[in-house]
Enzyme design. Structure first.
Site, short mmCIF file in Angstrom:
data_model
loop_
_atom_site.label_atom_id
_atom_site.label_comp_id
_atom_site.label_asym_id
_atom_site.label_seq_id
_atom_site.Cartn_x
_atom_site.Cartn_y
_atom_site.Cartn_z
CB SER A 69 -0.90 0.00 1.24
OG SER A 69 -1.47 1.28 1.47
CE1 TYR A 110 -4.41 -2.11 4.81
CE2 TYR A 110 -3.43 -0.05 4.08
CZ TYR A 110 -4.06 -1.24 3.79
OH TYR A 110 -4.33 -1.57 2.48
CE LYS A 141 -1.99 -3.96 2.71
NZ LYS A 141 -2.29 -5.16 1.89
#
Length: 320
Positions: free
Chosen positions: A156, A168, A172
């Site tokens: 991401s 998150y 990633k």
């Protein structure tokens, strides 16, 4: 079919998170080019709840109705056993596993660092970093025996930093270290690992607050445009490894890790370090090492090392 069309006939490809969204586009595209696809998706919501077989079975039906070949796997990829089961599904159904496209992820709500729920942190790390490692570990011996394979991790652009999204972004970002560490050993085995950072309309972008950007993203960022890039990196034709790419909206760009030339001499006081930081923050000349060994060969001579770095200095050693 044109003579130069990239095909995946006979290849067995595990696509995770393939029951909906961008993963579905990956699976449909690969199947349309001859791949035999494991649609690995337990059907859960973005927070990991409410799992079910429906999404995976629906995509398998789409593929088979179009004349392709696919099987579902609804194992929970956030567990070691579930990730191994996705690879085993390819072995059981097709007798081999040629590629892993790890697209599955959860999307935690935004939180300040002191408010991040432990269960959200744990889940997003498991379904990304842990599952990526487990999938690779399970597939590696099969790929090695078969003479090669391809692995693509879907990361991401949050690796650049997003306020409130540290779990998150951290999950990633783990793909970068994984792919770049697997790449040197994998290259000699024709097992090539890469990372993509996609931009596309997905269930995640549906959760964005209404804005001109959200509307533009929804209207223009067809996930199929990401699938084209991922598919190339999975192909035998591709010889790229250990790289990161931004893919989306018809654009592809290379993302690189860089290190400036640095300043020598500030190592004997805080004040000299202070002055050096002012210089380092404005330097524009950089190196782009492929791995740690290459970095050492470039940087350490500047620090006074005049010897020779053995070629096997960072070779994998089995100490079992």
């Amino acid at each position: 079919m044109t003579s130069d069309e990239i095909r995946f006939d006979g290849k067995a490809i595990v696509v995770t998170g393939a029951g909906r969204g961008m993963g579905r586009d990956h699976a449909l595209l690969l199947a349309s080019r001859g791949a035999r696809v494991v649609v690995a998706d337990n059907g859960s919501a973005m927070d990991g709840s409410a799992s079910g077989a429906g999404p995976a079975e629906s995509v398998v039906a789409e593929i088979t109705d179009a004349g392709g070949t696919a099987v579902p796997c609804t194992a929970d990829l956030s567990t070691e056993e579930g990730s191994a089961a996705a690879v085993q599904a390819a072995i059981d159904a097709f007798g081999r596993v040629d590629c892993i496209l790890h697209n599955a992820s959860t999307s935690p709500n935004l939180h300040s660092p002191d408010q991040v729920p432990t269960d959200q942190l744990d889940l997003v790390m498991r379904i990304n970093a842990y599952a990526g490692f487990w999938l690779t570990r399970a597939a590696w011996p099969h790929m090695k025996e078969q003479g090669g394979g391809r692995i693509v991790y879907v990361a991401s652009h949050s690796i650049y930093g997003v306020a409130g999204s540290a779990p998150y972004a951290s999950a990633k970002s783990a793909y970068i270290g994984m792919a770049r560490s697997f790449a040197p050993e994998g290259a000699s085995l024709n097992i090539l690992c890469n990372v993509i950072m996609p931009t596309a309309r997905t269930r995640m972008t549906e959760r964005m607050p209404a804005s001109d950007y959200a509307d533009w993203l929804w209207e223009t960022m067809d996930p199929t445009k990401v699938a084209f890039g991922a598919a190339y990196l999975l192909s035998d034709e591709c010889q790229i490894y250990g790289e990161m790419f931004s893919v989306g909206g018809g654009r592809i760009a290379r993302i690189r890790l860089a290190e400036s030339s640095g300043v020598m001499g500030p190592g004997d006081s805080i004040e000299k370090m202070r002055d050096a930081f002012a210089t380092v923050m404005t330097q524009s000349d950089h190196i782009f090492p492929r791995d740690q060994q290459e970095r050492v060969s470039i940087v350490h001579p500047k620090m006074g090392f005049s010897g020779t770095l053995r070629e096997d200095a960072y070779a994998v050693k089995d100490v079992t």
